[in-house]
Design a protein around this motif. Structure first.
Motif, PDB file in Angstrom:
ATOM      1  N   ARG A   1      -2.264  -9.640  13.638  1.00 47.19           N
ATOM      2  CA  ARG A   1      -2.178  -8.500  12.717  1.00 47.19           C
ATOM      3  C   ARG A   1      -2.467  -7.185  13.430  1.00 47.19           C
ATOM      4  O   ARG A   1      -1.842  -6.166  13.124  1.00 47.19           O
ATOM      5  CB  ARG A   1      -3.094  -8.733  11.521  1.00 47.19           C
ATOM      6  CG  ARG A   1      -2.517  -9.849  10.643  1.00 47.19           C
ATOM      7  CD  ARG A   1      -3.306 -10.123   9.402  1.00 47.19           C
ATOM      8  NE  ARG A   1      -2.579 -11.132   8.621  1.00 47.19           N
ATOM      9  CZ  ARG A   1      -3.148 -12.111   7.966  1.00 47.19           C
ATOM     10  NH1 ARG A   1      -4.461 -12.229   7.934  1.00 47.19           N
ATOM     11  NH2 ARG A   1      -2.417 -12.980   7.289  1.00 47.19           N
ATOM     12  N   ILE A   2      -3.377  -7.209  14.371  1.00 48.05           N
ATOM     13  CA  ILE A   2      -3.654  -5.999  15.162  1.00 48.05           C
ATOM     14  C   ILE A   2      -2.410  -5.591  15.937  1.00 48.05           C
ATOM     15  O   ILE A   2      -2.084  -4.411  16.025  1.00 48.05           O
ATOM     16  CB  ILE A   2      -4.849  -6.219  16.110  1.00 48.05           C
ATOM     17  CG1 ILE A   2      -6.149  -6.276  15.316  1.00 48.05           C
ATOM     18  CG2 ILE A   2      -4.917  -5.110  17.170  1.00 48.05           C
ATOM     19  CD1 ILE A   2      -7.376  -6.671  16.128  1.00 48.05           C
TER      20      ILE A   2
ATOM     21  N   GLY B   1      -2.764  -5.718   7.507  1.00 43.61           N
ATOM     22  CA  GLY B   1      -2.649  -4.564   8.396  1.00 43.61           C
ATOM     23  C   GLY B   1      -1.436  -3.763   7.973  1.00 43.61           C
ATOM     24  O   GLY B   1      -1.393  -3.226   6.867  1.00 43.61           O
ATOM     25  N   LEU B   2      -0.429  -3.732   8.841  1.00 39.18           N
ATOM     26  CA  LEU B   2       0.822  -3.055   8.513  1.00 39.18           C
ATOM     27  C   LEU B   2       1.460  -3.737   7.317  1.00 39.18           C
ATOM     28  O   LEU B   2       1.543  -4.964   7.251  1.00 39.18           O
ATOM     29  CB  LEU B   2       1.774  -3.107   9.711  1.00 39.18           C
ATOM     30  CG  LEU B   2       3.152  -2.492   9.515  1.00 39.18           C
ATOM     31  CD1 LEU B   2       3.054  -0.986   9.288  1.00 39.18           C
ATOM     32  CD2 LEU B   2       4.044  -2.794  10.719  1.00 39.18           C
TER      33      LEU B   2
ATOM     34  N   ASN C   1       1.197   1.329   5.027  1.00 45.48           N
ATOM     35  CA  ASN C   1       2.633   1.460   5.305  1.00 45.48           C
ATOM     36  C   ASN C   1       2.919   2.107   6.652  1.00 45.48           C
ATOM     37  O   ASN C   1       4.055   2.046   7.141  1.00 45.48           O
ATOM     38  CB  ASN C   1       3.329   2.264   4.211  1.00 45.48           C
ATOM     39  CG  ASN C   1       3.229   1.650   2.832  1.00 45.48           C
ATOM     40  OD1 ASN C   1       3.137   2.346   1.837  1.00 45.48           O
ATOM     41  ND2 ASN C   1       3.238   0.318   2.747  1.00 45.48           N
ATOM     42  N   TYR C   2       1.896   2.694   7.261  1.00 40.20           N
ATOM     43  CA  TYR C   2       2.055   3.377   8.547  1.00 40.20           C
ATOM     44  C   TYR C   2       1.284   2.666   9.662  1.00 40.20           C
ATOM     45  O   TYR C   2       1.208   3.162  10.777  1.00 40.20           O
ATOM     46  CB  TYR C   2       1.609   4.839   8.402  1.00 40.20           C
ATOM     47  CG  TYR C   2       2.354   5.517   7.280  1.00 40.20           C
ATOM     48  CD1 TYR C   2       3.654   5.985   7.470  1.00 40.20           C
ATOM     49  CD2 TYR C   2       1.789   5.615   6.008  1.00 40.20           C
ATOM     50  CE1 TYR C   2       4.369   6.549   6.420  1.00 40.20           C
ATOM     51  CE2 TYR C   2       2.495   6.188   4.956  1.00 40.20           C
ATOM     52  CZ  TYR C   2       3.784   6.649   5.172  1.00 40.20           C
ATOM     53  OH  TYR C   2       4.489   7.200   4.127  1.00 40.20           O
TER      54      TYR C   2
ATOM     55  N   ASN D   1       9.989   1.975  13.862  1.00 40.75           N
ATOM     56  CA  ASN D   1       9.581   2.544  12.567  1.00 40.75           C
ATOM     57  C   ASN D   1       8.121   3.008  12.520  1.00 40.75           C
ATOM     58  O   ASN D   1       7.546   3.151  11.451  1.00 40.75           O
ATOM     59  CB  ASN D   1       9.873   1.575  11.427  1.00 40.75           C
ATOM     60  CG  ASN D   1      10.354   2.315  10.186  1.00 40.75           C
ATOM     61  OD1 ASN D   1      10.879   3.427  10.284  1.00 40.75           O
ATOM     62  ND2 ASN D   1      10.168   1.724   9.029  1.00 40.75           N
ATOM     63  N   TYR D   2       7.513   3.231  13.700  1.00 41.79           N
ATOM     64  CA  TYR D   2       6.162   3.781  13.761  1.00 41.79           C
ATOM     65  C   TYR D   2       6.246   5.306  13.810  1.00 41.79           C
ATOM     66  O   TYR D   2       7.140   5.858  14.447  1.00 41.79           O
ATOM     67  CB  TYR D   2       5.424   3.286  15.001  1.00 41.79           C
ATOM     68  CG  TYR D   2       5.082   1.824  14.972  1.00 41.79           C
ATOM     69  CD1 TYR D   2       4.130   1.315  14.089  1.00 41.79           C
ATOM     70  CD2 TYR D   2       5.687   0.922  15.860  1.00 41.79           C
ATOM     71  CE1 TYR D   2       3.803  -0.027  14.057  1.00 41.79           C
ATOM     72  CE2 TYR D   2       5.372  -0.423  15.844  1.00 41.79           C
ATOM     73  CZ  TYR D   2       4.419  -0.880  14.950  1.00 41.79           C
ATOM     74  OH  TYR D   2       4.102  -2.225  14.927  1.00 41.79           O
TER      75      TYR D   2
END
Length: 166
Positions: free
Chosen positions: A8-9, A42-43, A75-76, A162-163
């Motif tokens: 997840r990180i 996370g994201l 979302n970010y 998409n970051y």
């Protein structure tokens, strides 16, 4: 750090990955008993966010968020939700249990460590308390400090993955 947390990180915004690894390391070192930290979220995609927003509104259940798609720092890739894994098997969201018997609730040991690194805790929010939630307050960039407000983030350019580009 367990495999789930590590995976997840690795999906978080690249600018916070190393910092979150350090935070989890510090939490796990502080929790000398049976508990270790796991990142449960996370994201989060916009689609996932819309499904969560629908709970208690369109679908049955208790409301879990006030954030529509694009309005969550998840979302970010700049927010995480956690639980404590007890003996590596049982997920706990108990904010008062002191699994290591050091007279400080394990959850609050983690809250302090996140705060030390500049992360805001959802338990400090005035209206909608979100105890498992932590989000990065500000990001230091070459151009200066950027406040991690969804209104600001939603207008920023993104890379191919998409970051947000800081």
């Amino acid at each position: 750090m367990d495999k789930v947390t590590s995976e997840r990180i690795n999906k978080l915004h690249p600018s916070v990955r190393d910092e979150v690894k350090q935070i989890i390391k510090e939490c796990d070192e502080a929790l000398t008993g049976r508990a270790k930290v796991r990142i449960t979220q996370g994201l989060r995609s916009f689609e996932e966010q819309e499904k969560l927003y629908a709970i208690g509104r369109i679908t049955s259940g208790k409301k879990v968020t006030n954030a529509k798609a694009g309005q969550s720092i998840h979302n970010y890739g700049l927010a995480v939700d956690i639980c404590l894994m007890i003996d590596g098997k049982i997920a706990s969201w108990d904010t008062v249990k002191d699994w290591d018997n050091d007279k400080v609730a394990d959850w609050y040991e983690c809250v302090k460590i996140f705060a030390k690194h500049g992360w805001d805790w959802g338990g400090n929010w005035k209206t909608f308390k979100d105890l498992p939630h932590f989000e990065k307050k500000n990001i230091q960039t070459k151009k200066g400090l950027v406040k991690t407000n969804w209104r600001i983030l939603s207008k920023m350019p993104k890379d191919k993955q998409n970051y947000i580009l800081f």
